[in-house]
Design a protein around this motif. Structure first.
Motif, short mmCIF file in Angstrom:
data_model
loop_
_atom_site.label_atom_id
_atom_site.label_comp_id
_atom_site.label_asym_id
_atom_site.label_seq_id
_atom_site.Cartn_x
_atom_site.Cartn_y
_atom_site.Cartn_z
N PRO A 53 -9.84 -5.82 -10.14
CA PRO A 53 -9.22 -5.83 -9.03
C PRO A 53 -9.31 -7.01 -8.05
CG PRO A 53 -9.93 -3.64 -9.51
CD PRO A 53 -10.69 -4.38 -10.58
N LYS A 55 -8.45 -9.85 -4.75
CA LYS A 55 -7.86 -10.19 -3.78
C LYS A 55 -7.35 -11.52 -3.90
CE LYS A 55 -8.74 -11.74 0.83
NZ LYS A 55 -9.71 -12.07 2.27
N GLY A 75 -1.60 -2.51 -8.59
CA GLY A 75 -2.88 -2.11 -8.16
C GLY A 75 -3.51 -0.95 -9.16
N THR A 135 -4.99 -7.26 -1.62
CA THR A 135 -6.36 -7.23 -1.57
C THR A 135 -7.10 -6.69 -2.74
OG1 THR A 135 -6.36 -5.20 -0.43
CG2 THR A 135 -6.25 -7.23 1.00
N ASN A 136 -6.26 -5.90 -3.57
CA ASN A 136 -6.84 -4.95 -4.62
C ASN A 136 -5.87 -4.90 -5.77
OD1 ASN A 136 -9.12 -3.69 -5.67
ND2 ASN A 136 -8.08 -1.49 -5.07
#
Length: 220
Positions: A53, A55, A75, A135-136
């Motif tokens: 994950p 960013k 995600g 971000t993920n």
């Protein structure tokens, strides 16, 4: 086709941390366009897969006759464990429990698909252009489209993925606040230094002078 990629546009990305990724594709796809059967754009999909994950602040690439692109993101599955025997982000990207979501729809990168303009431009797409958070992420899917029959081959190349926002965007809020602060302080200083000693409001020409001085100072 899979290809391991680390960023390649060193001139543009040396001030930001690059993200490791794997490229899958491109693979060509077809669509049924019920609204207008006269236009059937050539389309292909390019998947960018992250090892964990991640960013993402910006993606940069060199265009090659692509008219417009759309970006979808994926995600981790929400509160759902990966199926047995299919562990790890690279496999989870393929699971329906974590669907692709449209983040940046139809960004035009060739003003007119039938002409050369924009066909080899360096393109930057930042997280601020997305309707979804970056971000993920486990993956990014880029849909490339070219409706013109003039260009039989189209793709993107020299792809780099950066963790941070472009400097101009990351600093924009600070620059704006500093500009406002500078304007306020300068205006106050000019009023104090040029204020007439007599009581009462300043003359009209004094107000005009202060406005001119502040504008000229900020433009330097």
């Amino acid at each position: 086709m899979e290809q391991n990629v680390s960023g390649s546009l060193n001139l543009f990305v040396h001030n930001s941390k690059e993200v490791e990724f794997t490229v899958r594709g491109p693979r060509f796809v077809t669509f049924d366009l019920e609204d207008d059967h006269r236009i059937r754009p050539g389309s292909c999909i390019l998947d960018i897969i992250f090892p964990a994950p991640t960013k993402v602040g910006e993606i940069i690439f060199r265009n090659y006759y692509t008219a417009w692109v759309s970006i979808l993101i994926k995600g981790p599955p929400s509160q759902q464990p990966a199926p047995v025997g299919k562990q790890g982000p690279s496999r989870a990207v393929d699971e329906e429990v974590s669907p692709w979501q449209l983040a940046v729809p139809r960004k035009v990168i060739m003003p007119n698909p039938h002409y050369e303009s924009g066909s080899h431009d360096l393109i930057s797409i930042s997280a601020t252009e997305s309707s979804l958070d970056w971000t993920n992420l486990l993956g990014m899917r880029i849909l490339l489209q070219q409706p013109s029959p003039v260009w039989r081959t189209f793709h993107i190349e020299q792809i780099s993925v950066l963790k941070d926002l472009p400097r101009r965007l990351a600093n924009s809020n600070n620059e704006e606040s500093m500009s406002e602060k500078l304007s306020s302080q300068t205006l106050t200083a000019l009023r104090k230094s040029n204020a007439p000693e007599r009581e009462g409001p300043p003359p009209k020409d004094f107000v005009g002078l202060v406005g001119y001085e502040v504008q000229g100072f900020l433009l330097l």
